[in-house]
Design a protein around this motif. Structure first.
Motif: not given
Length: 216
Positions: A37-42, A98-103
């Motif tokens: 969510i915070s764009n801190d990880m690829d 949720l993980f799949n959506e955000f990734s």
């Protein structure tokens, strides 16, 4: 629930311990989603950490079900245990979705209105974790457990309002793809929060049986 005459046998303690282990893995998975969510990880690193957080879900859930069978010989206790088991699996699915959506849509900023919904999801899981910890000393902590349960139900009420506000913000977007995407994300968050609330009701029912001395 009052503390007088409360008792929990070892098989039931182990059942609640197995729930606690599973729920704590979900809390760790939420931390990974937070970084997305915070764009801190690829996406590659995130997938590895997310899978590590959840562990071997199939075998872990098998262990939970085995504990239910051993702990509850009565229809009511077994029924609430199985219901809690199903909700635990549903929470896993919501977090995975949720993980799949955000990734897959990582560069988009989550609408501010949805931050409260996600915060309530995380807070709810933490509170349930504390309730499960209290079962280790249930005789002394059942009043504290009940207070935590009431707090979780309040989170759900707040979450319902936050979901309505979030939907209003989503429908105000100009891009139809964004609307579809954030509606899907919100659906998973709301589903997770609802599962937490229903799971808490199951815990209350099971713990009330212990308080009332229903040892089968």
């Amino acid at each position: 629930m009052n503390g007088k005459g409360c008792y929990m046998n070892n098989k039931k303690r182990k059942f609640f311990e197995s729930l606690s282990v599973q729920l704590n893995s979900y809390i760790e998975a939420e931390k990974v989603i937070d970084q997305f969510i915070s764009n801190d990880m690829d996406a590659f690193q995130g997938k590895r950490l997310f899978q590590h957080a959840l562990g071997n879900t199939d075998s872990d859930m098998e262990a939970v079900f085995d504990r239910i069978v051993k702990a509850y010989k009565d229809a009511a206790g077994y029924g609430y245990g199985v219901r809690a088991f199903g909700l635990m699996k549903s929470m896993h699915d919501h977090l995975t979705n949720l993980f799949n959506e955000f990734s897959s849509y990582q560069d988009e900023k989550m609408p501010d209105e949805m931050n409260l919904v996600w915060d309530l999801c995380k807070a709810g899981a933490l509170e349930v974790s504390k309730v499960l910890e209290y079962t280790k000393g249930f005789e002394e902590n059942n009043l504290k457990a009940e207070a935590r349960c009431l707090k979780i139900h309040n989170f759900k009420s707040r979450g319902d309002e936050a979901v309505r506000d979030s939907l209003e913000a989503v429908y105000g977007m100009n891009n139809s793809i964004d609307i579809i995407y954030w509606k899907d994300v919100l659906k998973e968050m709301n589903g997770f929060l609802s599962d937490i609330d229903q799971f808490t009701i199951c815990l209350q029912k099971l713990l009330a049986m212990e308080k009332d001395g229903m040892h089968f």
